[in-house]
Design an enzyme around this catalytic site. Structure first.
Site, short mmCIF file in Angstrom:
data_model
loop_
_atom_site.label_atom_id
_atom_site.label_comp_id
_atom_site.label_asym_id
_atom_site.label_seq_id
_atom_site.Cartn_x
_atom_site.Cartn_y
_atom_site.Cartn_z
N THR A 62 4.60 16.81 -7.83
CA THR A 62 3.94 16.62 -9.13
C THR A 62 3.69 15.14 -9.40
O THR A 62 4.37 14.26 -8.85
CB THR A 62 4.83 17.18 -10.27
OG1 THR A 62 6.14 16.59 -10.18
CG2 THR A 62 4.96 18.68 -10.18
N ARG A 94 6.86 9.80 -8.04
CA ARG A 94 6.85 8.73 -9.04
C ARG A 94 6.61 7.35 -8.43
O ARG A 94 6.21 6.42 -9.12
CB ARG A 94 8.18 8.78 -9.80
CG ARG A 94 8.43 7.67 -10.79
CD ARG A 94 7.43 7.66 -11.91
NE ARG A 94 7.72 6.60 -12.87
CZ ARG A 94 7.51 5.30 -12.66
NH1 ARG A 94 7.02 4.88 -11.51
NH2 ARG A 94 7.81 4.42 -13.60
N LYS A 95 6.92 7.20 -7.16
CA LYS A 95 6.74 5.91 -6.48
C LYS A 95 7.33 4.75 -7.28
O LYS A 95 6.66 3.79 -7.64
CB LYS A 95 5.27 5.63 -6.18
CG LYS A 95 4.63 6.67 -5.26
CD LYS A 95 3.22 6.27 -4.88
CE LYS A 95 2.56 7.28 -3.97
NZ LYS A 95 2.21 8.55 -4.65
N GLY A 100 16.59 -2.47 -9.66
CA GLY A 100 17.51 -1.34 -9.80
C GLY A 100 17.74 -0.89 -11.24
O GLY A 100 17.68 0.31 -11.55
N TYR A 216 -7.88 11.83 5.63
CA TYR A 216 -7.25 13.10 6.00
C TYR A 216 -7.12 13.26 7.50
O TYR A 216 -8.02 12.92 8.27
CB TYR A 216 -8.07 14.28 5.44
CG TYR A 216 -8.02 14.35 3.94
CD1 TYR A 216 -6.84 14.65 3.28
CD2 TYR A 216 -9.16 14.10 3.17
CE1 TYR A 216 -6.78 14.70 1.89
CE2 TYR A 216 -9.12 14.15 1.78
CZ TYR A 216 -7.92 14.46 1.15
OH TYR A 216 -7.87 14.51 -0.21
N ARG A 234 -5.95 18.55 -2.73
CA ARG A 234 -7.30 19.05 -2.95
C ARG A 234 -7.79 19.98 -1.85
O ARG A 234 -8.68 20.81 -2.11
CB ARG A 234 -8.25 17.85 -3.14
CG ARG A 234 -8.03 17.19 -4.51
CD ARG A 234 -8.64 15.80 -4.58
NE ARG A 234 -7.89 14.84 -3.77
CZ ARG A 234 -8.19 13.54 -3.69
NH1 ARG A 234 -9.22 13.07 -4.36
NH2 ARG A 234 -7.45 12.73 -2.94
P1 5BU Z 1 -4.83 15.14 -1.72
O1 5BU Z 1 -5.59 15.86 -2.79
O2 5BU Z 1 -4.32 16.07 -0.62
O3 5BU Z 1 -5.56 13.94 -1.19
O4 5BU Z 1 -3.54 14.61 -2.50
C1 5BU Z 1 -2.57 13.81 -1.86
C2 5BU Z 1 -1.40 13.58 -2.78
O5 5BU Z 1 -0.42 12.82 -2.09
C3 5BU Z 1 -1.72 12.78 -4.04
O6 5BU Z 1 -0.89 13.30 -5.06
C4 5BU Z 1 -1.31 11.36 -3.73
O7 5BU Z 1 -0.79 10.69 -4.87
C5 5BU Z 1 -0.20 11.56 -2.73
N1 5BU Z 1 -0.08 10.51 -1.71
C6 5BU Z 1 -1.06 10.25 -0.78
O8 5BU Z 1 -2.12 10.88 -0.80
N2 5BU Z 1 -0.87 9.30 0.17
C7 5BU Z 1 0.26 8.58 0.26
O9 5BU Z 1 0.43 7.75 1.15
C8 5BU Z 1 1.26 8.84 -0.72
C9 5BU Z 1 1.07 9.81 -1.66
BR1 5BU Z 1 2.81 7.90 -0.66
#
Ligand code: 5BU
Length: 263
Positions: A62, A94-95, A100, A216, A234
């Site tokens: 999330t 949340r990254k 700390g 991707y 997506r």
């Molecule tokens: P996508 O719709 O499959 O592109 O979503 C990818 C999710 O993973 C999205 O919520 C990003 O914030 C998250 N993400 C990412 O895409 N790449 C990264 O390196 C990191 C997180 Br860390």
């Protein structure tokens, strides 16, 4: 770095993180290494997807701060209920990236109170070891397993998290293996017997990118490269796609690639 030939089931017995053991058990029981990223704007969409896709995933990821009509009562309470009904874990992406003391507050307080409900969260290694110590101290009063992933690599074009930065991130993760159970990464990291869990975003079977830097790779590329859990957003719920059909497709592809890897 080598690619683990051990099965998820074999790793349950030996993993140093209680959260990772719970996760590996869910993956084994449900036969899925799919994490769906629920990147939607409203609580109704979020909860509907969590309910209909719950059977196919081990984890839902999330970004709870993007939900327009967010309240703890109307989003978190039912989401936790669904996580019990369908046996999945919740990962708030949340990254964290601060000192700390500040991340401890961000993790435990405010309107989100992430540590109360997110089994998994993640952090950048940039601030150094204090970020892990701060987050870990935030878990003290929680009775359930909690786990942290460090961001060792990112999927986006031109990411600065490479080479020496990635290596130093792996070093940092060795500091608290009961809490820091793995990485967000594109490749297998750490030694074979350290058994870090690798969760990989930037996975999509039908698209190459999103025009904003996302890149991707296929499910096979990610899993044969050492990913333990594929993260798909997506690719599953973009306009015009059938989220249930796509979840089944990614789950099957993920499990097939994993089976080939551990053979
Ligand atoms: P996508 O719709 O499959 O592109 O979503 C990818 C999710 O993973 C999205 O919520 C990003 O914030 C998250 N993400 C990412 O895409 N790449 C990264 O390196 C990191 C997180 Br860390």
């Amino acid at each position: 770095s080598s690619i683990t030939p051990k099965s998820y089931e074999d790793r349950i017995a030996t993993h140093p993180s209680p959260l990772a053991r719970r996760l590996l058990k869910i993956m084994t029981d449900k036969k899925t290494n799919l994490c769906v990223s629920l990147d939607v704007d409203t609580k109704d969409e979020l909860l509907r997807l969590a309910d209909t896709l719950g059977p196919y995933v081990c984890v839902f990821k999330t970004h709870v701060d993007t939900i327009e009509d967010y309240t703890y009562e109307s989003v978190i309470v039912p989401l936790v209920e669904l996580s019990k009904r369908h046996n999945f874990l919740i990962f708030e992406d949340r990254k964290f990236a601060d000192i700390g003391s500040t991340v401890k507050s961000q993790y435990t307080s405010g309107i989100f109170k992430i540590v109360q409900w997110a089994h998994i969260t993640n952090a950048h290694a940039l601030p150094g070891p204090g970020i892990i110590d701060g987050l870990y101290s935030g878990t003290k009063d929680v009775n359930e397993e909690r786990g942290l992933l460090l961001l060792a690599e990112m999927s986006s074009a031109g990411s600065l998290a490479t080479g020496d930065y990635t290596d130093k991130t792996v070093d940092l993760a060795r500091r608290n293996r009961a809490f820091t159970f793995g990485f967000i990464a594109q490749n297998r990291l750490g030694a074979e017997d350290e058994d870090f869990i690798i969760m990989t975003p930037g996975v999509g079977l039908d698209d190459k990118g999103d025009g904003l830097g996302q890149q991707y790779r296929t499910v096979d590329d990610a899993v044969s490269g050492g990913s333990d859990i594929i993260i798909v957003g997506r690719g599953i719920f973009a306009k015009g796609r059938d989220p249930v059909a796509e979840s089944k497709r990614y789950r099957e592809a993920g499990w097939k690639a994993y089976t080939a890897r551990v053979k």
